[in-house]
Design an enzyme around this catalytic site. Structure first.
Site, short mmCIF file in Angstrom:
data_model
loop_
_atom_site.label_atom_id
_atom_site.label_comp_id
_atom_site.label_asym_id
_atom_site.label_seq_id
_atom_site.Cartn_x
_atom_site.Cartn_y
_atom_site.Cartn_z
N LYS A 285 0.78 -1.14 0.12
CA LYS A 285 -0.13 0.08 0.04
C LYS A 285 0.76 1.35 -0.03
O LYS A 285 1.72 1.51 0.92
CB LYS A 285 -0.81 0.20 1.08
CG LYS A 285 -1.77 1.30 1.54
CD LYS A 285 -2.56 1.24 2.74
CE LYS A 285 -3.07 2.72 3.22
NZ LYS A 285 -3.90 2.73 4.43
N LYS A 297 -10.14 12.41 8.61
CA LYS A 297 -9.66 12.12 9.63
C LYS A 297 -9.56 13.22 10.61
O LYS A 297 -9.63 14.52 10.22
CB LYS A 297 -8.03 11.51 9.69
CG LYS A 297 -8.19 10.26 8.83
CD LYS A 297 -6.79 9.86 8.96
CE LYS A 297 -6.32 8.57 8.14
NZ LYS A 297 -7.19 7.45 8.98
N ASP A 308 1.71 6.48 5.43
CA ASP A 308 0.79 5.75 4.96
C ASP A 308 1.08 4.75 3.73
O ASP A 308 0.38 3.90 3.28
CB ASP A 308 -0.47 6.28 4.88
CG ASP A 308 -1.76 5.36 5.28
OD1 ASP A 308 -1.55 4.13 5.67
OD2 ASP A 308 -2.97 5.53 4.68
N ARG A 371 -7.28 -0.74 0.87
CA ARG A 371 -7.90 -1.95 0.34
C ARG A 371 -8.32 -1.55 -0.76
O ARG A 371 -8.27 -2.53 -1.69
CB ARG A 371 -9.15 -2.51 1.31
CG ARG A 371 -10.28 -1.26 1.52
CD ARG A 371 -11.04 -1.80 2.58
NE ARG A 371 -10.56 -1.32 3.98
CZ ARG A 371 -10.86 -1.69 5.17
NH1 ARG A 371 -12.19 -2.05 5.30
NH2 ARG A 371 -10.34 -1.22 6.30
N1 BES Z 1 -4.19 4.43 7.02
C1 BES Z 1 -5.34 4.05 7.73
C2 BES Z 1 -4.79 3.13 8.94
C3 BES Z 1 -3.81 3.58 10.13
C4 BES Z 1 -4.42 4.05 11.20
C5 BES Z 1 -2.43 3.31 9.66
C6 BES Z 1 -3.38 4.17 12.15
C7 BES Z 1 -1.63 3.95 10.67
C8 BES Z 1 -2.20 4.08 12.01
C9 BES Z 1 -6.43 3.51 7.15
O1 BES Z 1 -6.45 3.78 5.76
C10 BES Z 1 -7.68 3.95 7.60
O2 BES Z 1 -7.80 5.04 7.62
N2 BES Z 1 -8.32 2.89 8.37
C11 BES Z 1 -9.44 2.97 8.83
C12 BES Z 1 -10.62 1.97 8.33
C13 BES Z 1 -11.97 2.15 8.59
C14 BES Z 1 -12.47 3.77 8.17
C15 BES Z 1 -12.80 1.31 7.92
C16 BES Z 1 -9.36 2.67 10.46
O3 BES Z 1 -8.67 1.95 10.70
O4 BES Z 1 -9.95 3.37 11.14
ZN ZN Z 2 -4.61 4.84 4.72
MN MN Z 3 -7.62 5.88 5.63
#
Ligand code: BES
Ligand code: ZN
Ligand code: MN
Length: 519
Positions: A285, A297, A308, A371
């Protein structure tokens, strides 16, 4: 609007060339392996397993100091416990002696030796200070044939700082001599193999630490191209927005189109084996910054989303290590690169995207973007290259981080035996993984009323649901490993082999996976 964009891209073009040529790290280290101490060294590292009977160099240094060393050991209540450290300054004619305890540590593993090497680098503050040191490799109980090489490797891993944007650079120069009986073998193992892994890890850390204004999709491509230039058996393809559209990669396009920095799919092929030999596919990714998109966010900590792209960066690092040492394998790295931004052109919650596979995805959250880009990348990898195994690695879910914290990355497979094997790979590499489940209910949770699937479920368990989306794009009979590194890559404090920040997680793991030729 159109005109403005073209101008923006021009400016970006000039800054990116600068980035690709200047190193992030000025601190250098050289390692030499010898049987005897060739030149006078000011600093010594000794391993001691029993303070009452100093052996080898420890006893020699004690004699040279008229027994002072022994007295200082007692005075400081040093017990030589495993991993215990005593750093003495100005003993006889040595500037310093670093003593590392090795009591009851029979059978030190490769990663344990590497951790010791890292401890040595940090004890000497090697990234900042110049250091001239002899490490006397004796009194170590290990099954590794060349412990010196592993110590050097660990030292090298730790000898890192990212200071491109600081006026005052860390310029610590290390001259390290490792003294051991099998100097030549150690030198071979380090110089033709382990050093390349450390360089790959440093490349990965550089990419994951670069801020988003410098590290956007094309900048990643430029750094990778510069780094792989001249390496044998390497072929690089770069798919740009036009190619991505032509191939109908609607998910990768969708995530990337909210940004003025267009998405890319970077493909690095290493042909280390015969042509007909099916490759291993590594897919990482590469979100160069994750704002969450329209599903924005929150403010706190968002800056860390510059890393990321750690999965893609680790894929580049692992390819680098394998190609440099000339591993006899066909290996292809796929790095979908995009910046997840909110804008007039960004995808919205509720939108439906068409993937290259033809599976349509309803967007529940634009923040579940990793994803999406993986979906198109893993499909492309399988369709075009027919790999014998596919591993994808991603900072995918906060959920994986909460479940396993700093100690383990999450591994998810369709077949538990494969997860078990991955745990072994992890132990051998120094980067550990722990399995999380993938259950039919997780696929139920991503059923959509209006599209084939949706990109997120009700919430729990987040890591498994993320994996289920990716799994939808993986052939049933393909050995498939999903690694969620959201919790492990970014370190809040130092560890033996890495200063805090991005640790470049995954390079060592994938290197070991390829080395073990598991399938
Ligand atoms: N890049 C984030 C995940 C992440 C979180 C990486 C903290 C490193 C530290 C990912 O793209 C994301 O935002 N995931 C969400 C998914 C949700 C919206 C289903 C998450 O984990 O909250
Ligand atoms: Zn992400
Ligand atoms: Mn995200």
């Amino acid at each position: 609007m159109k005109f403005k964009r073209i101008k923006l891209k021009r400016i970006i073009l000039t800054s990116m060339t600068l980035l690709a040529v200047s190193p992030a790290l000025l601190a250098k280290a050289s390692f030499d392996f010898s049987i005897n101490v060739s030149a006078e060294k000011k600093n010594h590292v000794i391993f001691v397993d029993d303070i009452d009977s100093l052996k080898g160099m420890a006893s020699k240094l004690n004699e040279n100091s008229d027994g002072q060393l022994s007295k200082l050991i007692a005075l400081n209540k040093f017990k030589a416990e495993k991993g215990e450290i005593l750093h003495l300054q100005m003993v006889a004619d040595s500037e310093s002696i670093l003593i590392i305890g090795t009591k009851d540590s029979d059978g030190l593993s490769g990663p344990e030796l590497q951790n010791l090497g890292g401890k040595i680098a940090s004890s000497f503050n090697s990234a900042q200070d110049d250091i001239d040191v002899a490490i006397h490799v004796e009194n170590l109980q290990t099954n590794e044939a060349s412990p010196s090489a592993h110590l050097a490797y660990g030292y090298h891993l730790r000898h890192y700082s990212f200071d491109r944007y600081k006026t005052k650079k860390s310029e610590g120069q290390s001259d390290v001599s490792l003294i051991s009986a099998n100097a030549e073998e150690s030198s071979n193992l380090y110089n033709n193999d382990l050093a390349y892994i450390a360089e790959g890890v440093h490349l990965t850390r550089d990419l994951a630490t670069e801020p988003g204004n410098h590290m956007y999709p094309q900048a990643f491509v430029d750094v990778a191209k510069a780094k792989f230039k001249g390496i044998k058996n390497i072929d690089i393809d770069v798919l740009d927005m036009r190619d991505i559209r032509k191939l109908k990669m609607g998910a990768l396009e969708g995530v990337g189109k909210g940004s003025v920095n267009d998405p890319r799919l970077l493909v690095i092929k290493y042909n280390g084996n015969e042509k007909g030999n099916a490759p291993i596919a590594l897919v990482g990714k590469g979100i160069t910054f994750d704002t969450g998109g329209i599903s924005l966010k929150q403010n706190t900590g968002m800056w860390a989303m510059k890393s990321d792209l750690a999965g893609a960066a680790a894929v580049a690092g692992a390819l680098y290590a394998n190609a440099k040492r000339g591993e006899k394998v066909n290996l292809i790295g796929f790095m979908p690169l995009a910046e997840n931004m909110p804008s007039q052109d960004a995808i919205r919650p509720g939108d439906v995207l068409e993937t290259m596979k033809g599976v349509s995805i309803e967007i529940i959250s634009t923040d579940a973007e990793g994803r999406l880009i993986l979906a198109d990348a893993v499909y492309y990898a399988q369709q075009k290259y027919k790999p014998r195994m596919l591993l994808n690695i991603a900072t995918l879910t906060g959920s994986a981080g909460r479940a396993l914290s700093d100690e383990y990355a999450a591994v998810i497979t369709r077949d538990f035996e494969l997860s078990r094997k991955m745990m072994t790979v992890g132990e051998r590499s120094g980067e550990n993984v722990w399995p999380l489940p993938l259950h039919p209910n997780h696929f139920k949770q991503i059923e959509s009323p209006i599209a084939d699937i949706k990109n997120s479920g009700a919430g729990n368990p987040g890591a498994s649901i993320g994996a289920a989306v990716v799994a939808t794009f993986i052939d049933d009979d393909l050995p498939w490993v999903h690694l969620d590194i959201a919790g492990v890559d970014w370190l809040e404090s130092d560890i033996d082999v890495a200063p805090k920040g991005s640790q470049g997680w995954g390079v060592r793991f994938m290197d070991q996976l390829v080395r073990d030729n598991l399938n």
